[in-house]
Design a protein around this motif. Structure first.
Motif, short mmCIF file in Angstrom:
data_model
loop_
_atom_site.label_atom_id
_atom_site.label_comp_id
_atom_site.label_asym_id
_atom_site.label_seq_id
_atom_site.Cartn_x
_atom_site.Cartn_y
_atom_site.Cartn_z
N LEU A 71 0.84 -1.19 0.00
CA LEU A 71 0.00 0.00 0.00
C LEU A 71 0.87 1.25 0.00
CD1 LEU A 71 -3.14 0.24 0.45
CD2 LEU A 71 -2.58 0.84 2.77
N GLU A 72 0.58 2.16 -0.91
CA GLU A 72 1.29 3.44 -0.89
C GLU A 72 0.46 4.50 -1.61
OE1 GLU A 72 4.90 3.97 -3.12
OE2 GLU A 72 4.27 2.52 -4.61
N ILE A 73 0.82 5.74 -1.37
CA ILE A 73 0.20 6.86 -2.07
C ILE A 73 1.15 7.26 -3.19
CG2 ILE A 73 -0.62 9.22 -1.89
CD1 ILE A 73 -1.21 8.67 1.06
N ALA A 74 0.65 7.25 -4.41
CA ALA A 74 1.48 7.58 -5.58
C ALA A 74 0.84 8.75 -6.32
CB ALA A 74 1.58 6.37 -6.50
N THR A 75 1.68 9.52 -6.97
CA THR A 75 1.20 10.61 -7.81
C THR A 75 1.45 10.22 -9.26
OG1 THR A 75 1.70 12.22 -6.09
CG2 THR A 75 1.37 13.06 -8.31
N VAL A 76 0.35 10.10 -10.01
CA VAL A 76 0.43 9.73 -11.42
C VAL A 76 -0.28 10.84 -12.20
CG1 VAL A 76 -0.22 8.01 -13.15
CG2 VAL A 76 0.35 7.28 -10.82
N GLU A 77 0.40 11.39 -13.19
CA GLU A 77 -0.13 12.48 -14.00
C GLU A 77 -0.63 13.63 -13.14
OE1 GLU A 77 -3.10 10.96 -16.71
OE2 GLU A 77 -1.82 9.32 -17.36
N GLY A 78 0.03 13.86 -12.02
CA GLY A 78 -0.34 14.97 -11.13
C GLY A 78 -1.54 14.69 -10.25
N ILE A 79 -2.03 13.47 -10.25
CA ILE A 79 -3.19 13.10 -9.44
C ILE A 79 -2.75 12.11 -8.37
CG2 ILE A 79 -5.44 11.95 -9.47
CD1 ILE A 79 -5.86 13.11 -12.26
N GLU A 80 -3.20 12.36 -7.16
CA GLU A 80 -2.87 11.49 -6.05
C GLU A 80 -3.71 10.22 -6.13
OE1 GLU A 80 -3.72 12.86 -1.95
OE2 GLU A 80 -1.55 13.17 -1.91
N SER A 127 -17.15 13.92 -6.18
CA SER A 127 -16.56 15.21 -6.55
C SER A 127 -15.06 15.23 -6.30
CB SER A 127 -17.23 16.34 -5.78
OG SER A 127 -18.55 16.50 -6.21
N SER A 128 -14.64 14.64 -5.16
CA SER A 128 -13.20 14.62 -4.89
C SER A 128 -12.85 13.49 -3.94
CB SER A 128 -12.74 15.96 -4.29
OG SER A 128 -13.21 16.09 -2.97
N LEU A 129 -11.60 13.11 -3.99
CA LEU A 129 -11.04 12.10 -3.11
C LEU A 129 -9.70 12.62 -2.61
CD1 LEU A 129 -10.85 9.20 -1.89
CD2 LEU A 129 -9.75 8.51 -4.02
N THR A 130 -9.56 12.70 -1.30
CA THR A 130 -8.31 13.12 -0.69
C THR A 130 -7.74 11.94 0.08
OG1 THR A 130 -9.19 15.36 -0.44
CG2 THR A 130 -7.22 14.81 0.84
N ILE A 131 -6.46 11.66 -0.14
CA ILE A 131 -5.79 10.54 0.52
C ILE A 131 -4.68 11.11 1.39
CG2 ILE A 131 -4.55 8.38 0.19
CD1 ILE A 131 -5.75 8.35 -2.69
N LEU A 132 -4.73 10.80 2.67
CA LEU A 132 -3.71 11.26 3.61
C LEU A 132 -3.07 10.07 4.31
CD1 LEU A 132 -5.87 14.03 5.32
CD2 LEU A 132 -4.18 14.38 3.52
N GLN A 133 -1.75 10.11 4.44
CA GLN A 133 -1.06 9.07 5.21
C GLN A 133 -0.77 9.66 6.58
OE1 GLN A 133 2.32 7.29 3.32
NE2 GLN A 133 2.51 5.74 4.91
N ILE A 134 -1.47 9.13 7.59
CA ILE A 134 -1.36 9.67 8.94
C ILE A 134 -0.06 9.21 9.60
CG2 ILE A 134 -2.45 9.70 11.22
CD1 ILE A 134 -5.15 9.40 9.74
N ASP A 135 0.26 7.93 9.48
CA ASP A 135 1.56 7.43 9.90
C ASP A 135 1.94 6.27 8.98
OD1 ASP A 135 0.36 5.10 10.87
OD2 ASP A 135 0.43 5.72 12.95
N ASP A 136 2.91 5.46 9.37
CA ASP A 136 3.43 4.43 8.48
C ASP A 136 2.36 3.49 7.92
OD1 ASP A 136 5.94 5.41 8.78
OD2 ASP A 136 6.56 3.97 10.31
N ARG A 137 1.39 3.10 8.76
CA ARG A 137 0.39 2.12 8.33
C ARG A 137 -1.04 2.62 8.48
NH1 ARG A 137 1.70 -2.74 11.78
NH2 ARG A 137 -0.12 -3.56 10.73
N LEU A 138 -1.23 3.92 8.64
CA LEU A 138 -2.57 4.47 8.87
C LEU A 138 -2.88 5.51 7.79
CD1 LEU A 138 -4.82 4.19 10.98
CD2 LEU A 138 -3.85 6.12 12.17
N TYR A 139 -4.02 5.33 7.12
CA TYR A 139 -4.41 6.20 6.01
C TYR A 139 -5.80 6.76 6.26
CZ TYR A 139 -0.59 3.92 3.56
OH TYR A 139 0.64 3.46 3.20
N GLN A 140 -6.01 7.99 5.81
CA GLN A 140 -7.33 8.61 5.88
C GLN A 140 -7.78 8.95 4.46
OE1 GLN A 140 -7.70 12.34 8.02
NE2 GLN A 140 -9.92 12.13 8.13
#
Length: 161
Positions: A71-80, A127-140
């Motif tokens: 699991l990771e957050i990646a930026t592709v074509e400027g989109i998270e 309308s939108s999706l925001t992905i935040l990584q709170i810590d190593d294994r916790l995502y919002q």
């Protein structure tokens, strides 16, 4: 024996008609109020279902692909994007989940293939999706639906790297 006859007055005719119209108007007002309440409740439930469905979909995808470091957050074509890595037949693949042009989308591709986010599969309208990584294994994950209502979900990666 003589029967007494009663003279009829205009009020004897008007009163039942007036009473009928009062009942008819009252039932119409109750019907209109009930329809308005039903409509607003249905809209609210639909909006809640949109957000909850999107968040449940993301949560289920994370659970399906929950492996150490997948699991990771990646930026592709400027989109998270949420990137979920996996090996299929010893070939590395990645599933990207993201919002693109008002749609929650999913794109499954080999790691060595060229990917374009517009080619992803439409899942549902948001309308939108925001992905935040709170810590190593916790995502919002925060979603906003078509009526600008916001909902969020916090998910923990269960696997250990």
């Amino acid at each position: 024996m003589r029967f007494q006859t009663r003279s009829r007055h205009v009020i004897d005719f008007i009163f039942p008609i007036a009473l009928f119209f009062v009942f008819a108007a009252s039932s119409l007002v109750v019907l209109i109020l009930a329809a308005d309440i039903y409509g607003s409740t249905t809209n609210q439930l639909q909006a809640n279902d949109e957000n909850r469905t999107a968040l449940a979909y993301i949560s289920e995808k994370i659970r399906q692909n929950d492996a150490g470091g997948a699991l990771e957050i990646a930026t592709v074509e400027g989109i998270e994007c949420l990137a979920l890595a996996a090996d299929y037949n010893d070939v590395p693949h990645t599933t990207y989940i993201y919002e693109y042009e008002g749609m929650l989308k999913e794109l499954f591709a080999r790691d060595d293939a060229f990917v374009s986010l517009k080619d992803g599969k439409d899942i549902m309208e948001i309308s939108s999706l925001t992905i935040l990584q709170i810590d190593d294994r916790l995502y919002q994950f925060i979603t906003v639906d078509s009526q600008d209502r916001e909902d969020s979900l916090v998910v923990s990666e269960r696997s250990v790297q």
